[in-house]
Enzyme design. Structure first.
Site, PDB file in Angstrom:
ATOM      1  N   LYS A   1       0.809  -1.231   0.000  1.00  0.00           N
ATOM      2  CA  LYS A   1       0.000   0.000   0.000  1.00  0.00           C
ATOM      3  C   LYS A   1       0.840   1.278   0.000  1.00  0.00           C
ATOM      4  CE  LYS A   1      -4.099  -1.645   2.434  1.00  0.00           C
ATOM      5  NZ  LYS A   1      -4.988  -1.254   3.537  1.00  0.00           N
TER       6      LYS A   1
ATOM      7  N   ASN B   1      -4.929   1.795  -1.629  1.00  0.00           N
ATOM      8  CA  ASN B   1      -5.486   0.441  -1.578  1.00  0.00           C
ATOM      9  C   ASN B   1      -6.299   0.102  -2.814  1.00  0.00           C
ATOM     10  OD1 ASN B   1      -7.931   1.793  -1.130  1.00  0.00           O
ATOM     11  ND2 ASN B   1      -8.697   0.143   0.168  1.00  0.00           N
TER      12      ASN B   1
ATOM     13  N   ASP C   1     -10.205   2.872   2.246  1.00  0.00           N
ATOM     14  CA  ASP C   1     -10.318   2.375   3.626  1.00  0.00           C
ATOM     15  C   ASP C   1     -11.029   3.377   4.536  1.00  0.00           C
ATOM     16  OD1 ASP C   1      -9.160  -0.152   3.313  1.00  0.00           O
ATOM     17  OD2 ASP C   1      -7.136   0.649   3.543  1.00  0.00           O
TER      18      ASP C   1
ATOM     19  N   ALA D   1      -1.306   2.777  15.740  1.00  0.00           N
ATOM     20  CA  ALA D   1      -0.837   3.883  14.888  1.00  0.00           C
ATOM     21  C   ALA D   1      -0.173   3.349  13.628  1.00  0.00           C
ATOM     22  CB  ALA D   1       0.131   4.768  15.672  1.00  0.00           C
TER      23      ALA D   1
ATOM     24  N   GLY E   1      -0.776   1.217   9.693  1.00  0.00           N
ATOM     25  CA  GLY E   1      -1.422   1.593   8.437  1.00  0.00           C
ATOM     26  C   GLY E   1      -2.922   1.770   8.581  1.00  0.00           C
TER      27      GLY E   1
ATOM     28  N   ASN F   1      -0.876   4.541  21.122  1.00  0.00           N
ATOM     29  CA  ASN F   1      -0.127   3.402  20.568  1.00  0.00           C
ATOM     30  C   ASN F   1       0.889   2.872  21.561  1.00  0.00           C
ATOM     31  OD1 ASN F   1       0.239   1.677  18.304  1.00  0.00           O
ATOM     32  ND2 ASN F   1       2.226   2.632  17.936  1.00  0.00           N
TER      33      ASN F   1
ATOM     34  N   THR G   1       3.812   1.946  20.941  1.00  0.00           N
ATOM     35  CA  THR G   1       5.029   2.722  20.678  1.00  0.00           C
ATOM     36  C   THR G   1       4.588   4.168  20.466  1.00  0.00           C
ATOM     37  OG1 THR G   1       5.870   0.770  19.507  1.00  0.00           O
ATOM     38  CG2 THR G   1       7.105   2.835  19.224  1.00  0.00           C
TER      39      THR G   1
ATOM     40  N   LEU H   1     -11.517  -3.453  14.226  1.00  0.00           N
ATOM     41  CA  LEU H   1     -11.326  -3.713  12.787  1.00  0.00           C
ATOM     42  C   LEU H   1     -11.119  -5.192  12.481  1.00  0.00           C
ATOM     43  CD1 LEU H   1      -9.191  -0.840  11.244  1.00  0.00           C
ATOM     44  CD2 LEU H   1     -11.541  -0.841  12.032  1.00  0.00           C
TER      45      LEU H   1
ATOM     46  N   TYR I   1     -12.013  -8.994  12.026  1.00  0.00           N
ATOM     47  CA  TYR I   1     -13.265  -9.717  11.772  1.00  0.00           C
ATOM     48  C   TYR I   1     -13.083 -11.225  11.853  1.00  0.00           C
ATOM     49  CZ  TYR I   1     -11.400  -9.914   7.040  1.00  0.00           C
ATOM     50  OH  TYR I   1     -10.590 -10.110   5.954  1.00  0.00           O
TER      51      TYR I   1
ATOM     52  N   GLY J   1     -14.962  -5.872  12.284  1.00  0.00           N
ATOM     53  CA  GLY J   1     -14.527  -5.133  11.102  1.00  0.00           C
ATOM     54  C   GLY J   1     -15.108  -5.618   9.783  1.00  0.00           C
TER      55      GLY J   1
HETATM   56  P1  ATR Z   1      -1.692  -2.296  10.183  1.00  0.00           P
HETATM   57  O1  ATR Z   1      -1.306  -1.813   8.827  1.00  0.00           O
HETATM   58  O2  ATR Z   1      -2.660  -3.457  10.157  1.00  0.00           O
HETATM   59  O3  ATR Z   1      -2.178  -1.205  11.073  1.00  0.00           O
HETATM   60  P2  ATR Z   1       0.944  -2.315  11.400  1.00  0.00           P
HETATM   61  O4  ATR Z   1       1.342  -1.111  10.618  1.00  0.00           O
HETATM   62  O5  ATR Z   1       1.907  -3.448  11.527  1.00  0.00           O
HETATM   63  O6  ATR Z   1      -0.374  -2.975  10.805  1.00  0.00           O
HETATM   64  O7  ATR Z   1       0.480  -1.850  12.839  1.00  0.00           O
HETATM   65  C1  ATR Z   1       0.080  -2.731  13.823  1.00  0.00           C
HETATM   66  C2  ATR Z   1      -0.422  -1.919  15.010  1.00  0.00           C
HETATM   67  O8  ATR Z   1      -0.821  -2.839  16.035  1.00  0.00           O
HETATM   68  C3  ATR Z   1       0.636  -1.023  15.634  1.00  0.00           C
HETATM   69  O9  ATR Z   1       0.008   0.120  16.137  1.00  0.00           O
HETATM   70  C4  ATR Z   1       1.164  -1.908  16.755  1.00  0.00           C
HETATM   71  O10 ATR Z   1       1.774  -1.197  17.792  1.00  0.00           O
HETATM   72  P3  ATR Z   1       3.352  -0.771  17.677  1.00  0.00           P
HETATM   73  O11 ATR Z   1       3.411   0.417  16.753  1.00  0.00           O
HETATM   74  O12 ATR Z   1       3.759  -0.444  19.062  1.00  0.00           O
HETATM   75  O13 ATR Z   1       4.059  -1.986  17.114  1.00  0.00           O
HETATM   76  C5  ATR Z   1      -0.123  -2.528  17.231  1.00  0.00           C
HETATM   77  N1  ATR Z   1       0.025  -3.762  18.005  1.00  0.00           N
HETATM   78  C6  ATR Z   1       0.373  -4.984  17.548  1.00  0.00           C
HETATM   79  N2  ATR Z   1       0.334  -5.887  18.552  1.00  0.00           N
HETATM   80  C7  ATR Z   1      -0.051  -5.218  19.685  1.00  0.00           C
HETATM   81  C8  ATR Z   1      -0.312  -5.589  21.043  1.00  0.00           C
HETATM   82  N3  ATR Z   1      -0.147  -6.852  21.448  1.00  0.00           N
HETATM   83  N4  ATR Z   1      -0.719  -4.623  21.899  1.00  0.00           N
HETATM   84  C9  ATR Z   1      -0.899  -3.350  21.483  1.00  0.00           C
HETATM   85  N5  ATR Z   1      -0.674  -2.938  20.222  1.00  0.00           N
HETATM   86  C10 ATR Z   1      -0.263  -3.856  19.325  1.00  0.00           C
END
Ligand code: ATR
Length: 303
Positions: A79, A100, A114, A139, A141, A161, A163, A235, A237, A258
């Site tokens: 994407k 997308n 989206d 935070a 995609g 988030n 992070t 989101l 599903y 979702g």
């Molecule tokens: P997408 O495009 O589906 O949003 P991504 O860019 O990999 O996928 O982002 C995944 C998100 O899920 C991120 O916000 C991630 O947090 P980090 O930025 O700290 O990695 C979050 N995430 C994944 N597993 C998590 C968990 N167990 N608890 C809280 N947040 C989680």
């Protein structure tokens, strides 16, 4: 016109082709969703999955153009890369930072359906986002599209988030794209949620926590009370009911998964490519049938 989600398309010498670029793609339920829609509308169109490794994306686009495809969807991991490979971008795709859907004509135009798909699903769940307080968990995609849709509709958005730096950077991007947007950001921590949860009317889970096969994970600290009477929009599903949805319901919130965002982002793409009003109910039925049949896609921006 048939309304049967199991109707099959027939390939002819005139068939128009659209498809999905992803890596992997075999889990996707977009092919059955779109092909059921084409069949039900009596359209000579076909939707195919294309497993394209990241290094072959530019070549795949050139091939698609040469073969006369009418449009494409894109999912992980393509994407973002498509932003610089298409000829033009819609303002949404540019602001969200992801493509997308591609409309293929003389030019390749990168869209993002989206955010619009999410907003339709949200309104379909009875939530009017203007002026409401929304917590967006994550935070990545998906959060970029959801944050954009909510902020543009006039919601007060808190991006939280694991992070926190990623939430800060997304908030800065949204404020730059939507001057005047009410966006704050912070850590997905018990301390901050304890402060923000009581006033929240909408919580959107965009994280992958709880998604198949990691169904025991939950992105909400369980010691923090879920806002009573709020709407949780997860989101994910697959599973259809996450642990977070169960927690929210147990504390008096409403919860949606979702699936309808997946359906509506697909419906928006269908409308763009064909100019035909999409048969949304039929597309939903086709998705449900595909999931019962073992489709394992799990997140509504992952197609
Ligand atoms: P997408 O495009 O589906 O949003 P991504 O860019 O990999 O996928 O982002 C995944 C998100 O899920 C991120 O916000 C991630 O947090 P980090 O930025 O700290 O990695 C979050 N995430 C994944 N597993 C998590 C968990 N167990 N608890 C809280 N947040 C989680």
């Amino acid at each position: 016109m048939g309304r049967d989600a199991t109707l099959k398309i027939a390939i002819t010498g005139h068939t128009s082709l659209v498809g999905l670029l992803g890596w992997p793609v075999e889990h996707s339920i977009s092919p059955p969703m779109h092909n059921a829609a084409f069949a039900s509308c009596g359209m000579d169109w076909c939707y195919l999955p294309f497993a394209v490794p990241p290094g072959a994306l530019a070549e795949a686009l050139r091939g698609a153009r040469a073969l006369g495809l009418r449009g494409l969807n894109a999912t992980v991991p393509h994407k973002q890369a498509l932003l610089s490979l298409v000829d033009a971008l819609t303002p949404e795709a540019r602001a969200i930072g992801a493509v997308n859907t591609i409309l293929m004509g003389e030019e390749l135009t990168g869209h993002n359906t989206d955010a619009a798909g999410f907003m339709r699903a949200l309104r379909g769940a009875g939530c009017e986002p203007g002026g409401i307080r929304a917590l967006v968990l994550g935070a990545g995609g998906a959060a970029r599209a959801i944050g954009y849709g909510l902020a543009q509709a006039g919601a007060y958005v808190a991006l939280l988030n694991r992070t926190p730096e990623r939430a800060a950077s997304l908030a800065a991007d949204l404020r730059a794209a939507l001057p005047g947007a009410a966006v704050e950001h912070g850590a997905l921590s018990a301390a901050l949620l304890t402060r923000l949860a009581p006033g929240a009317e909408l919580v959107v889970n965009t994280t992958s926590a709880g998604m198949w096969p990691h169904t025991v994970a939950i992105p909400w600290p369980e010691e923090v009370a879920f806002p009573h009477g709020a709407l949780l929009f997860d989101l994910i599903y697959n599973p259809a009911e996450t642990r977070l949805m169960a927690l929210a319901r147990a504390q008096g919130a409403r919860a949606e998964n979702g699936l309808m965002m997946l359906v509506h982002q697909g419906a928006e793409a269908f409308r763009l490519w064909t100019g035909v009003e999409p048969p949304v109910d039929l597309m939903e039925a086709a998705c449900r049938a595909a999931l019962r049949g073992g489709g394992d896609a799990a997140h509504s921006d992952g197609r």
